[in-house]
Design an enzyme around this catalytic site. Structure first.
Site, PDB file in Angstrom:
ATOM      1  CG  ASP A 170      -2.026  -0.946   1.202  1.00  0.00           C
ATOM      2  OD1 ASP A 170      -2.483  -1.230   0.084  1.00  0.00           O
ATOM      3  OD2 ASP A 170      -2.446  -1.428   2.273  1.00  0.00           O
ATOM      4  CG  ASP A 172      -9.915   7.851   8.044  1.00  0.00           C
ATOM      5  OD1 ASP A 172      -9.174   8.684   7.518  1.00  0.00           O
ATOM      6  OD2 ASP A 172     -10.075   6.696   7.586  1.00  0.00           O
ATOM      7  CG  HIS A 229      -4.109   2.922   8.685  1.00  0.00           C
ATOM      8  ND1 HIS A 229      -5.144   2.351   9.410  1.00  0.00           N
ATOM      9  CD2 HIS A 229      -4.682   3.565   7.632  1.00  0.00           C
ATOM     10  CE1 HIS A 229      -6.291   2.647   8.802  1.00  0.00           C
ATOM     11  NE2 HIS A 229      -6.042   3.383   7.737  1.00  0.00           N
ATOM     12  CE1 TYR A 254      -6.198   8.788   0.718  1.00  0.00           C
ATOM     13  CE2 TYR A 254      -8.053   7.510   1.563  1.00  0.00           C
ATOM     14  CZ  TYR A 254      -6.771   8.020   1.707  1.00  0.00           C
ATOM     15  OH  TYR A 254      -6.079   7.774   2.862  1.00  0.00           O
ATOM     16  CG  ASP A 265     -11.245   7.835   4.473  1.00  0.00           C
ATOM     17  OD1 ASP A 265     -11.799   8.237   5.520  1.00  0.00           O
ATOM     18  OD2 ASP A 265     -10.177   7.179   4.482  1.00  0.00           O
ATOM     19  N   GLY A 280      -1.019   1.149   5.288  1.00  0.00           N
ATOM     20  CA  GLY A 280      -2.122   1.955   4.746  1.00  0.00           C
ATOM     21  C   GLY A 280      -1.787   3.406   4.476  1.00  0.00           C
ATOM     22  CG  HIS A 328      -9.718   3.244   6.175  1.00  0.00           C
ATOM     23  ND1 HIS A 328      -9.721   4.397   5.412  1.00  0.00           N
ATOM     24  CD2 HIS A 328      -9.858   2.208   5.317  1.00  0.00           C
ATOM     25  CE1 HIS A 328      -9.835   4.064   4.122  1.00  0.00           C
ATOM     26  NE2 HIS A 328      -9.942   2.734   4.041  1.00  0.00           N
TER      27      HIS A 328
HETATM   28 ZN   LIG Z   1      -9.147   6.318   5.895  1.00  0.00          ZN
END
Ligand SMILES: [Zn+2]
Length: 311
Positions: free
Chosen positions: A84, A162, A126, A294, A250, A134, A164
């Site tokens: 990634d 976020d 991350h 993104y 995101d 990530g 994630h």
């Molecule tokens: Zn994210």
């Protein structure tokens, strides 16, 4: 004193993985254009970011990992993780610049030079103590938390909206009662990194201090409004002395790599409510960090809604 500090320095754009990568260097400019269009550049105070020192990075990351990134940064090419996060020449300095920006704002808040602050290219949640993950090389949130602990703070809140899960922050401080953690994210069964189940509430001395709220794919502002009071209640219970918000864009509808459907209104509300909570706690300290996002329009709208919410 109601000043909000923001970092818009071009130096932050060096942290990007090339045109075509979702985490490209153009994310900063997308934020800044909207920041200026809304007249926020006149209302906020802009700060120049310093670099983070190796000694500061070592308060969160292992010496072995720093050495690994330094070598990859000299050679360029390949990946820092399983695929990634690409290595590029100068990635060490670019990542240390992101951490430095977060520390510049942390210090401005602690000194009383700013009541609140925002760093667009930051919130790299991350990265673990020993590895990249990530799109995240160094965990600026983690380093800032360690610095605040060294200054004697006993309760630091980390809130993450976020899409994630903030696994790099969560697992690094899972047993640490100094970190009050609350994370809304897309359910790990459907999205990277797969962690952050509701049953993960902290361990040992920090049992019960971590709140993970997985959201189903497609969750919108209405779902956010239903669960957000849990975050406020969780923080209120522990009376944190400093509040960090990772406000990844995101989680907004239309992101190319996730499946949540919030609008920037939720991000603005999160910032506003945390600022009000910090004011009630009599210190006002909120540091917001851009995180993921993104779709360039989404990140410009969401992050500027956050900046407006901090005033
Ligand atoms: Zn994210």
């Amino acid at each position: 004193m109601s000043e909000v500090a923001v970092i818009v320095s071009e130096r932050l754009a060096r942290y990007g993985f090339g045109d075509g990568h979702p985490f490209g260097p153009d994310r900063l400019a997308a934020f800044v254009r909207e920041f200026e269009a809304r007249g926020l550049a006149r209302r906020a105070r802009t700060l120049e970011p310093r670099l983070a020192s190796d000694q500061e990075l070592r308060t969160f990351h292992s010496a072995e990992y720093l050495e690994f990134v330094r070598r990859a940064s000299q050679n360029g090419g390949g990946f820092l993780d399983a695929g990634d996060t690409p290595a590029f020449r100068g990635v060490y300095e670019a990542a240390a610049q992101v951490v430095g920006a977060t520390l510049t704002c942390t210090e401005a808040i602690m000194r009383g030079d700013a009541r609140r602050a925002f760093v667009p290219i930051a919130g790299l949640h991350h990265a673990a103590r020993e590895r990249a993950a990530g799109f995240c090389v160094f965990n600026d949130c983690g380093v800032a938390i360690e610095q605040l602990k060294l200054q004697g703070l006993k309760r630091i809140a980390y809130v993450d909206i976020d899409a994630h899960h903030g696994d790099g922050v969560f697992y690094a401080f899972e047993e640490d009662p100094a970190v009050v953690f609350a994370d809304l994210h897309e359910d790990g069964r459907y999205l990277y990194p797969g962690t952050g189940a509701a049953s993960e509430t902290g361990r040992g001395a920090a049992q019960g201090m971590k709140l993970n709220v997985p959201l189903p794919p497609g969750a919108d502002d209405e779902v956010f409004a239903r669960v957000w009071p849990q975050v406020l209640a969780h923080l209120t219970k522990f009376e944190p002395e400093f509040i960090m918000l990772q406000c990844g864009a995101d989680s907004i509808e239309g992101d190319p790599i996730t499946h949540l459907r919030l609008t920037p209104r939720s991000h603005g509300r999160a910032a506003r409510d945390l600022a009000a909570l910090a004011d009630r706690l009599d210190h006002g300290r909120v540091l917001a960090l851009g995180g993921g996002g993104y779709n360039r329009t989404n990140l410009a709208q969401a992050w500027n809604a956050v900046v407006e919410g901090l005033f």
